[in-house]
Scaffold this motif. Sequence first.
Motif, short mmCIF file in Angstrom:
data_model
loop_
_atom_site.label_atom_id
_atom_site.label_comp_id
_atom_site.label_asym_id
_atom_site.label_seq_id
_atom_site.Cartn_x
_atom_site.Cartn_y
_atom_site.Cartn_z
N LYS A 83 130.01 38.98 42.96
CA LYS A 83 128.72 38.86 43.64
C LYS A 83 128.04 40.24 43.71
N ILE A 84 128.85 41.26 44.02
CA ILE A 84 128.29 42.62 44.09
C ILE A 84 127.66 42.95 42.73
N PHE A 85 128.44 42.68 41.68
CA PHE A 85 127.95 43.02 40.34
C PHE A 85 126.67 42.26 40.03
N SER A 86 126.68 40.97 40.34
CA SER A 86 125.50 40.19 40.02
C SER A 86 124.30 40.71 40.83
N ASN A 87 124.52 41.13 42.07
CA ASN A 87 123.42 41.72 42.85
C ASN A 87 122.89 43.00 42.21
N THR A 88 123.81 43.79 41.62
CA THR A 88 123.33 45.06 41.02
C THR A 88 122.41 44.81 39.83
N THR A 89 122.50 43.61 39.25
CA THR A 89 121.68 43.35 38.06
C THR A 89 120.27 42.86 38.42
N THR A 90 120.07 42.53 39.69
CA THR A 90 118.74 42.01 40.08
C THR A 90 118.11 42.81 41.22
N ILE A 91 118.78 43.81 41.70
CA ILE A 91 118.32 44.50 42.91
C ILE A 91 116.91 45.09 42.73
N SER A 92 116.09 44.95 43.76
CA SER A 92 114.74 45.52 43.67
C SER A 92 114.41 46.41 44.86
N GLU A 93 115.23 46.37 45.90
CA GLU A 93 114.98 47.26 47.04
C GLU A 93 116.25 47.47 47.84
N TYR A 94 116.29 48.57 48.55
CA TYR A 94 117.41 48.80 49.48
C TYR A 94 116.87 49.37 50.79
N LEU A 95 117.70 49.24 51.84
CA LEU A 95 117.29 49.70 53.16
C LEU A 95 118.01 51.01 53.50
N GLN A 137 122.42 60.19 40.20
CA GLN A 137 121.08 59.75 39.82
C GLN A 137 120.42 59.10 41.04
N PRO A 138 119.12 59.35 41.22
CA PRO A 138 118.44 58.73 42.36
C PRO A 138 118.67 57.21 42.38
N HIS A 139 119.01 56.69 43.53
CA HIS A 139 119.20 55.25 43.80
C HIS A 139 120.52 54.66 43.25
N TYR A 140 121.29 55.42 42.48
CA TYR A 140 122.46 54.81 41.83
C TYR A 140 123.48 54.31 42.86
N LEU A 141 123.90 55.24 43.75
CA LEU A 141 124.86 54.87 44.79
C LEU A 141 124.23 53.83 45.73
N GLN A 142 122.97 54.10 46.08
CA GLN A 142 122.26 53.21 47.01
C GLN A 142 122.23 51.77 46.47
N ASN A 143 121.95 51.60 45.19
CA ASN A 143 121.91 50.25 44.62
C ASN A 143 123.25 49.54 44.81
N PHE A 144 124.33 50.27 44.55
CA PHE A 144 125.65 49.64 44.64
C PHE A 144 125.98 49.28 46.10
N VAL A 145 125.62 50.18 47.00
CA VAL A 145 125.93 49.95 48.42
C VAL A 145 125.12 48.76 48.95
N GLN A 146 123.82 48.72 48.60
CA GLN A 146 123.00 47.59 49.06
C GLN A 146 123.50 46.28 48.44
N SER A 147 123.89 46.35 47.17
CA SER A 147 124.41 45.14 46.51
C SER A 147 125.67 44.66 47.21
N THR A 148 126.45 45.60 47.73
CA THR A 148 127.65 45.23 48.48
C THR A 148 127.26 44.58 49.81
N PHE A 149 126.37 45.24 50.55
CA PHE A 149 125.93 44.63 51.82
C PHE A 149 125.39 43.21 51.57
N ASN A 150 124.63 43.06 50.51
CA ASN A 150 124.02 41.74 50.23
C ASN A 150 125.06 40.70 49.81
#
Length: 647
Positions: A216-228, A96-109
Amino acid sequence: MIHLLRSLPSPAIISPRPRRHRHHTTTPSLPSHSRSLLLHRLLRATPPLASLVDRQPNAGGPAMGLFTVTKKATTPFEGQKPGTSGLRKKVTVFQQPHYLQNFVQSTFNALPAEEVKGATIVVSGDGRYFSKDAVQIITKMAAANGARRVWVGLNSLMSTPAVSAVIRERVGADGSKATGAFILTASHNPGGPTEDFGIKYNMGNGGPAPESVTDKIFSNTTTISEYLITEDLPDVDISVVGVTSFSGPEGPFDVDVFDSSVDYIKLMKTIFDFEAIKKLLSSPKFTFCYDALHGVAGAYAKHIFVEELGADESSLLNCVPKEDFGGGHPDPNLTYAKELVERMGLGKSSSNVEPPEFGAAADGDADRNMILGKRFFVTPSDSVAIIAANAVQSIPYFASGLKGVARSMPTSAALDVVAKNLNLKFFEVPTGWKFFGNLMDAGMCSICGEESFGTGSDHIREKDGIWAVLAWLSILAFKNKDNLEGDNKLVSVEDIVRQHWATYGRHYYTRYDYENVDAGAAKELMANLVSMQSSLSDVNKLIKDIRSDVSEVVAADEFEYKDPVDGSVSKHQGIRYLFGDGSRLVFRLSGTGSVGATIRVYIEQYEKDSSKTGRDSQDALAPLVDVALKLSKMQEYTGRSAPTVIT
Ligand SMILES: O=P(O)(O)OC[C@H]1O[C@H](O)[C@H](O)[C@@H](O)[C@@H]1O
Ligand SMILES: [Mg+2]
């Protein structure tokens, strides 16, 4: 979509133009076929070198492709909570669009800035379907988040233990070290367009991220609004060894593609006596078989077993890694490793061909192992106990002694008996390799293992399937050092195991798995087992009605663990019923399945009397199995009259 960097510093370069150059630390040890492949790819895939040189902004410096960083708006997805071993979902979910990206950005964050900015990050996995796309996406996100470089396994392949080894041991040409890794695997789950994909993050010690980070990764995935991400970084050809360099807003960025079997073998050679194993494997008396179940272990098996250790190429089964594992279930157990089981003479159809002396299989990401002898199955619980009992004599890495040993709670107590006899520190931890990591980092544990076909040591921070095979081959080599020539009979795998039982007693052991059960029903079954624990006399009455030939339950609880290193407490780690004669029933819900729930029932009985250690395991355990299934009301809750898998 906002472009952070719009202007390009050099008008001469108007499109990303990567430069690929040979990596000096790994290329010299490449086999010649890879070297010629590299040359071929270089000529085919990149513009003529002269034109690159022409385009260099500064004569003599490397030509670089330039990229810009894009901020993409996104919204959270539900359910991105990493389980025991990362996030595992169907490929279609990850696509799904952004699915992997959300998780990866949440990890970086979730990581400290210095582990992202300017850092070296490994990105690779078991090569399952969607891995190649994921490597490109994560590479572009790493670049956009300011990483200095990514290290990628050739064709996206790197076994989980090799990733751990690479994080801990590999040093780049400029002295760089990796700070962590995205491992792309769903381990032993099937792969393919309609099957599973997975991703997990490992830290600088080479082990899985601790719960503090995954929370922390999980909590980031619940609020993420953008990725790089960098939309203009071209895909890098990961089928060729070499470094491709780019230039971004925060400086240079490299993609280093390499063959990690070189690094992995180097580490194995510091642990084992390869000469001794080679003598065993090249002896005409000894026959061998290794089944990679089309997982990533195949990318190492030929180099190690055939090229380094002299096994015959015909010893390798299913050793070509495939995106869908050949349509199979890449889990090394008696049900799913069918071909190996047949070849080892344990299958239903009997063949006239004499089975090999030794057989082993790996799971998709090569951290699990199953060890077999001729017509003989070694339970993983026995395997770790036997490796521990023989390590000091047989494996140079352990020559000066073991710091301690550990097993997961549902694993049989065979290791406990060895630890007691050899006066070793011993730990019982919850299921999940990360619990061993803390003990190892603190220098408290050398060898550990789990009933779930995982065995390993403190050489890395993951379990290691090929390490386990080399450990067994080392033990066999040691016990047979005088038998390889002449008329002496070989000491077989079965001889070693029976001898072990004679010395330490035997833990009859079996596991029943009920896969893809309705999640609600599974929860109710477990809740019922917990509520029954409040009255042991009622439990014992029930048991007496089921079977009169089992001993009494003397304790029952939910396993709880206090980590001796960091003091953290893990609760609800499996339901235990402990019997007066040392038998145990354990019930757990799997943390690695991706559909419904999987109930695991672990059944164990200790037999000290050496005249009674040779019985058929399922016969010996039949009374306890009966009790386990009736006490838990398995059929009533799940509707299942038989388990999916018995090991
Ligand atoms: O939760 P389960 O499905 O029983 O799987 C349990 C196993 O999962 C993974 O393989 C972990 O790395 C192991 O440490 C663990 O034993
Ligand atoms: Mg695995």
